[in-house]
Design a protein around this motif. Structure first.
Motif, PDB file in Angstrom:
ATOM      1  N   ARG A 130      -4.236   5.886   6.684  1.00 48.76           N
ATOM      2  CA  ARG A 130      -5.023   4.984   6.855  1.00 48.76           C
ATOM      3  C   ARG A 130      -5.868   4.602   5.603  1.00 48.76           C
ATOM      4  N   GLY A 131      -6.393   5.603   4.906  1.00 49.41           N
ATOM      5  CA  GLY A 131      -7.271   5.462   3.591  1.00 49.41           C
ATOM      6  C   GLY A 131      -6.595   4.716   2.540  1.00 49.41           C
ATOM      7  N   ALA A 132      -5.457   4.898   2.370  1.00 47.58           N
ATOM      8  CA  ALA A 132      -4.579   4.261   1.327  1.00 47.58           C
ATOM      9  C   ALA A 132      -4.626   2.536   1.543  1.00 47.58           C
ATOM     10  N   TYR A 133      -4.668   2.210   2.760  1.00 42.76           N
ATOM     11  CA  TYR A 133      -4.895   0.886   3.336  1.00 42.76           C
ATOM     12  C   TYR A 133      -6.206   0.208   2.969  1.00 42.76           C
ATOM     13  N   LEU A 134      -7.040   1.208   3.454  1.00 48.24           N
ATOM     14  CA  LEU A 134      -8.473   0.599   3.370  1.00 48.24           C
ATOM     15  C   LEU A 134      -8.864   0.614   1.756  1.00 48.24           C
ATOM     16  N   ASP A 135      -8.317   1.413   1.026  1.00 50.04           N
ATOM     17  CA  ASP A 135      -8.617   1.465  -0.328  1.00 50.04           C
ATOM     18  C   ASP A 135      -7.939   0.361  -1.028  1.00 50.04           C
ATOM     19  N   ARG A 136      -6.807   0.114  -0.791  1.00 52.84           N
ATOM     20  CA  ARG A 136      -5.721  -0.856  -1.439  1.00 52.84           C
ATOM     21  C   ARG A 136      -6.667  -2.217  -1.118  1.00 52.84           C
ATOM     22  N   TYR A 137      -7.050  -2.680   0.141  1.00 56.28           N
ATOM     23  CA  TYR A 137      -7.780  -3.899   0.415  1.00 56.28           C
ATOM     24  C   TYR A 137      -9.200  -4.115   0.153  1.00 56.28           C
ATOM     25  N   ALA A 138      -9.652  -3.067  -0.683  1.00 56.29           N
ATOM     26  CA  ALA A 138     -11.108  -3.027  -1.033  1.00 56.29           C
ATOM     27  C   ALA A 138     -10.940  -3.234  -2.713  1.00 56.29           C
ATOM     28  N   GLU A 139      -9.714  -3.562  -3.284  1.00 55.31           N
ATOM     29  CA  GLU A 139      -9.339  -3.714  -4.451  1.00 55.31           C
ATOM     30  C   GLU A 139      -9.416  -5.292  -4.844  1.00 55.31           C
ATOM     31  N   PRO A 140      -9.844  -5.860  -6.224  1.00 59.74           N
ATOM     32  CA  PRO A 140     -10.249  -6.917  -6.647  1.00 59.74           C
ATOM     33  C   PRO A 140      -9.413  -7.955  -6.013  1.00 59.74           C
ATOM     34  N   ASP A 141      -8.039  -8.123  -6.306  1.00 62.43           N
ATOM     35  CA  ASP A 141      -7.057  -9.045  -5.883  1.00 62.43           C
ATOM     36  C   ASP A 141      -6.937  -9.084  -4.368  1.00 62.43           C
ATOM     37  N   LYS A 142      -7.583  -8.282  -3.437  1.00 62.78           N
ATOM     38  CA  LYS A 142      -7.483  -8.734  -2.059  1.00 62.78           C
ATOM     39  C   LYS A 142      -8.654  -9.192  -1.582  1.00 62.78           C
ATOM     40  N   GLY A 143      -9.779  -9.274  -2.340  1.00 65.37           N
ATOM     41  CA  GLY A 143     -10.867 -10.084  -2.194  1.00 65.37           C
ATOM     42  C   GLY A 143     -11.943  -9.410  -1.134  1.00 65.37           C
ATOM     43  N   TRP A 144     -11.804  -8.332  -0.726  1.00 63.38           N
ATOM     44  CA  TRP A 144     -12.906  -7.313  -0.016  1.00 63.38           C
ATOM     45  C   TRP A 144     -13.436  -6.695  -0.681  1.00 63.38           C
ATOM     46  N   SER A 159       0.842  -1.340   0.040  1.00 64.81           N
ATOM     47  CA  SER A 159       0.006   0.007   0.216  1.00 64.81           C
ATOM     48  C   SER A 159       0.790   1.377   0.029  1.00 64.81           C
ATOM     49  N   GLN A 160       2.116   1.100   0.508  1.00 63.09           N
ATOM     50  CA  GLN A 160       2.932   2.458   0.682  1.00 63.09           C
ATOM     51  C   GLN A 160       2.196   3.780   1.143  1.00 63.09           C
ATOM     52  N   GLY A 161       1.417   3.508   2.246  1.00 61.85           N
ATOM     53  CA  GLY A 161       0.800   4.578   2.515  1.00 61.85           C
ATOM     54  C   GLY A 161       1.144   5.766   3.334  1.00 61.85           C
ATOM     55  N   ASP A 180     -15.142  -3.902   0.716  1.00 60.84           N
ATOM     56  CA  ASP A 180     -15.635  -2.641   1.330  1.00 60.84           C
ATOM     57  C   ASP A 180     -14.290  -2.169   2.016  1.00 60.84           C
ATOM     58  N   ARG A 181     -14.515  -1.003   2.690  1.00 58.99           N
ATOM     59  CA  ARG A 181     -13.218  -0.537   3.331  1.00 58.99           C
ATOM     60  C   ARG A 181     -13.309  -0.541   4.991  1.00 58.99           C
ATOM     61  N   ASP A 182     -14.079  -1.716   5.472  1.00 55.16           N
ATOM     62  CA  ASP A 182     -14.364  -1.923   6.748  1.00 55.16           C
ATOM     63  C   ASP A 182     -13.131  -1.652   7.449  1.00 55.16           C
ATOM     64  N   GLU A 183     -12.912  -1.107   8.354  1.00 55.11           N
ATOM     65  CA  GLU A 183     -11.579  -0.940   9.499  1.00 55.11           C
ATOM     66  C   GLU A 183     -11.664  -2.175  10.460  1.00 55.11           C
ATOM     67  N   ARG A 184     -12.782  -2.649  10.706  1.00 54.00           N
ATOM     68  CA  ARG A 184     -12.665  -3.799  11.629  1.00 54.00           C
ATOM     69  C   ARG A 184     -11.986  -5.000  11.250  1.00 54.00           C
ATOM     70  N   ARG A 185     -11.718  -5.110   9.914  1.00 55.90           N
ATOM     71  CA  ARG A 185     -10.865  -6.252   9.331  1.00 55.90           C
ATOM     72  C   ARG A 185      -9.457  -6.167   9.729  1.00 55.90           C
ATOM     73  N   TRP A 186      -9.071  -4.901  10.251  1.00 58.92           N
ATOM     74  CA  TRP A 186      -7.722  -4.910  10.711  1.00 58.92           C
ATOM     75  C   TRP A 186      -7.440  -5.343  12.104  1.00 58.92           C
ATOM     76  N   PRO A 187      -6.599  -6.350  12.418  1.00 61.18           N
ATOM     77  CA  PRO A 187      -6.459  -6.343  13.644  1.00 61.18           C
ATOM     78  C   PRO A 187      -5.829  -5.545  14.444  1.00 61.18           C
ATOM     79  N   VAL A 188      -4.762  -4.816  13.802  1.00 61.52           N
ATOM     80  CA  VAL A 188      -3.904  -3.689  14.278  1.00 61.52           C
ATOM     81  C   VAL A 188      -3.689  -2.708  13.008  1.00 61.52           C
ATOM     82  N   PRO A 189      -3.342  -1.373  13.409  1.00 52.64           N
ATOM     83  CA  PRO A 189      -3.371  -0.500  12.405  1.00 52.64           C
ATOM     84  C   PRO A 189      -2.131  -0.494  11.754  1.00 52.64           C
ATOM     85  N   TYR A 190      -2.009  -1.358  10.621  1.00 49.40           N
ATOM     86  CA  TYR A 190      -0.863  -1.607   9.878  1.00 49.40           C
ATOM     87  C   TYR A 190      -0.300  -0.045   9.338  1.00 49.40           C
TER      88      TYR A 190
END
Length: 200
Positions: A91-105, A43-45, A107-117
């Motif tokens: 934070r938004g860069a990570y939520l956006d990245r993991y809502a892309e097709p190759d990540k399988g999510w 993500s390089q956020g 939405d941008r739900d922050e609850r998916r993240w166990p810690v703020p990477y």
């Protein structure tokens, strides 16, 4: 310098030679190494504010120093640093990245993240700068921006709302300083902090 020696020599430096600026090519290496840090999903956020001029550094200290802070030894030595780098996370860069097709999510739900990477990855980048400073014969110190001064810092430097400063790094050539009283605690031995196979 061998990597093991870089790690062994790394420590937080709190006093600098104000008459020796960090050479431009070294500043570029510090930043080039920072962006080699790992990041979740690549993500390089991160974002880095580089403050080299005396005017910009003075603005930083004015914006981030609590009004109750006196002219102590720590602040006096830190203000001598010829370079300040402020790493930020996004934070938004990570939520956006993991809502892309190759990540399988989807939405941008922050609850998916166990810690703020986003903060962790910016911290990795900061550590690479600290290690690079040692390798270049410099000293550096990572420290926090007081929460009550963050808004003032943001306004002074026009930091966009999506970026969060995770701290700041002073960098320069070391001057004589005093050992931190915290070091009296001693380094915890590996056997005390490592658990193999099971915690207890």
């Amino acid at each position: 310098m061998e990597f093991a020696e870089v790690v062994r020599r790394r420590r937080m430096v709190r006093n600098y030679d104000p008459d020796r600026p960090v050479p431009p090519e070294v500043v570029e290496r510090l930043l080039a190494h920072a962006v080699r840090a790992p990041s979740a999903g690549f993500s390089q956020g991160w974002g880095f504010l580089v403050l080299e001029s005396a005017e910009d550094r003075a603005r930083f200290w004015a914006a981030t120093t609590p009004e109750t802070a006196g002219p102590g030894r720590w602040l006096t030595g830190m203000r001598r640093a010829p370079l300040i780098v402020v790493p930020h996370s996004n934070r938004g860069a990570y939520l956006d990245r993991y809502a892309e097709p190759d990540k399988g999510w989807t939405d941008r739900d922050e609850r998916r993240w166990p810690v703020p990477y986003w903060h962790i990855d910016a911290g990795f980048a900061a550590l690479l700068m600290l290690l690079t400073a040692v390798d270049e014969g410099l000293g550096a110190c990572f420290f926090g921006i007081p929460p009550e001064r963050e808004a003032t810092y943001r306004e002074e430097f026009g930091v966009p709302p999506e970026f969060t400063p995770i701290g700041a790094i002073t960098i320069g050539y070391r001057a004589a300083d005093h050992r931190s009283p915290s070091l009296r605690r001693g380094r915890r031995p590996v056997e005390e902090v490592v658990h193999r196979g099971q915690w207890s």
